[in-house]
Design an enzyme around this catalytic site. Sequence first.
Site, PDB file in Angstrom:
ATOM      1  N   PRO A   2      12.612  19.860  33.453  1.00 24.49           N
ATOM      2  CA  PRO A   2      13.772  19.359  33.262  1.00 24.49           C
ATOM      3  C   PRO A   2      14.094  17.765  33.755  1.00 24.49           C
ATOM      4  O   PRO A   2      14.007  17.526  34.992  1.00 24.49           O
ATOM      5  CB  PRO A   2      14.492  20.163  34.097  1.00 24.49           C
ATOM      6  CG  PRO A   2      13.732  21.433  34.515  1.00 24.49           C
ATOM      7  CD  PRO A   2      12.482  21.154  33.860  1.00 24.49           C
ATOM      8  N   GLU A   3      14.180  16.891  33.076  1.00 23.21           N
ATOM      9  CA  GLU A   3      14.400  15.550  33.506  1.00 23.21           C
ATOM     10  C   GLU A   3      15.719  15.353  33.437  1.00 23.21           C
ATOM     11  O   GLU A   3      16.694  16.344  33.198  1.00 23.21           O
ATOM     12  CB  GLU A   3      13.917  14.535  32.738  1.00 23.21           C
ATOM     13  CG  GLU A   3      12.393  14.789  32.511  1.00 23.21           C
ATOM     14  CD  GLU A   3      11.471  13.560  31.860  1.00 23.21           C
ATOM     15  OE1 GLU A   3      11.799  12.679  31.660  1.00 23.21           O
ATOM     16  OE2 GLU A   3      10.369  14.072  31.323  1.00 23.21           O
ATOM     17  N   HIS A 110       9.950  36.097  37.793  1.00 22.90           N
ATOM     18  CA  HIS A 110       9.964  34.884  38.281  1.00 22.90           C
ATOM     19  C   HIS A 110      11.666  34.662  38.400  1.00 22.90           C
ATOM     20  O   HIS A 110      11.992  33.491  38.309  1.00 22.90           O
ATOM     21  CB  HIS A 110       9.558  33.672  37.471  1.00 22.90           C
ATOM     22  CG  HIS A 110       7.976  34.114  37.270  1.00 22.90           C
ATOM     23  ND1 HIS A 110       7.231  34.097  38.553  1.00 22.90           N
ATOM     24  CD2 HIS A 110       7.272  34.304  36.553  1.00 22.90           C
ATOM     25  CE1 HIS A 110       5.867  34.319  38.065  1.00 22.90           C
ATOM     26  NE2 HIS A 110       5.952  34.615  36.843  1.00 22.90           N
ATOM     27  N   ARG A 129       6.563  28.619  38.604  1.00 26.12           N
ATOM     28  CA  ARG A 129       6.163  27.607  39.297  1.00 26.12           C
ATOM     29  C   ARG A 129       6.621  27.661  40.825  1.00 26.12           C
ATOM     30  O   ARG A 129       6.032  27.180  41.645  1.00 26.12           O
ATOM     31  CB  ARG A 129       5.566  26.501  38.782  1.00 26.12           C
ATOM     32  CG  ARG A 129       4.807  26.578  37.668  1.00 26.12           C
ATOM     33  CD  ARG A 129       4.278  25.227  36.896  1.00 26.12           C
ATOM     34  NE  ARG A 129       3.612  24.353  37.726  1.00 26.12           N
ATOM     35  CZ  ARG A 129       3.343  23.337  37.062  1.00 26.12           C
ATOM     36  NH1 ARG A 129       3.643  22.597  35.989  1.00 26.12           N
ATOM     37  NH2 ARG A 129       2.457  22.381  37.931  1.00 26.12           N
TER      38      ARG A 129
END
Length: 291
Positions: A2-3, A110, A129
């Site tokens: 996500p930018e 997650h 992550r």
Amino acid sequence: MPELPEVETVRQGLIRCMVGHRLAKVDQRRADLRFPLPRDFARRLTGRTVTAIDRRAKYLLLHLDDGMVLMIHLGMSGRIVVGRRGGVGNKLGEFHHETVRSDSGGRDAHDHVVFTTDHGFVVTFNDPRRFGMMDLVSNNALHEHKLLKSLGPEPLEDAFDAQALAARLRGKRTPIKAAILDQNLVVGVGNIYACEALFRAGISPRRLAGTVKGERAERLVKSIKDVLRAAIKAGGSSLRDYVQADGELGYFQHHFQVYDREGSACPKCGQKIKRLAQGGRSTFYCAKCQR
DNA sequence: CGCGCTCCCTGGCCGC
DNA sequence: TGCGGCCAGGGAGCGC
């Protein structure tokens, strides 16, 4: 991650299902993400109403009715998935392109934090992550926050113009690609949009940052703004891990001109797009069009 | 201070 | 199909 465009897309999605709503239940399933979550995290959030959702750089800022702000960063693989309590509801539970789920169904290993609002929205923060982060900070001290205080200008604001960029690049001997990834120089541009913006501007990713001024700085600023705006309009880019807040897929990835296109034809000149490693990350560019 | 490198973590994909 | 190696959208922290 996500930018900026993806975070902005998530923000817009969350506004619809969280602003004005009370956090009836907060389920914290891990003690830490990238950093430890604050003490009493879930308890301090439970019962609060979300009054506004802002974005600074790639941070989501959820303002609460007690003067606190919940900061969320999605890291590289963070997603926010919205569903309805007790059912799949609309298209809200789509996940990972195909898996449909609801809170009453499965739980992903997650899924680290799950918020349930008083209107029955289930907002799940999922991050395989765990490079993402959350923090709880007083609104008064928000801008002193360690992670926010030295951030550069917002690229879509008018104050970010060619002069401002050139001033920040002056004398810098790092490659321009590395410079625009530096969040203290300008925020929100990550690896994908850095590659795309440099291509649009016709600037080599290896060019020394300090030599980007005048006309080149004008082109780079315009390219950064254009590519970010176009990506926001498209609902962001869906790569392996990313979906919008409501589970819909953004489609800007279909508009990449160089990113992840090594060996394909440059859309401008037809020459093969090249790839190179800069600071341990891949850069995609056209050696002919970018100087 | 500026810069380059390593590392945090998990999973997908590729080649064998 | 199994396994090792490599790669991934970020960025803090360290050493030079």
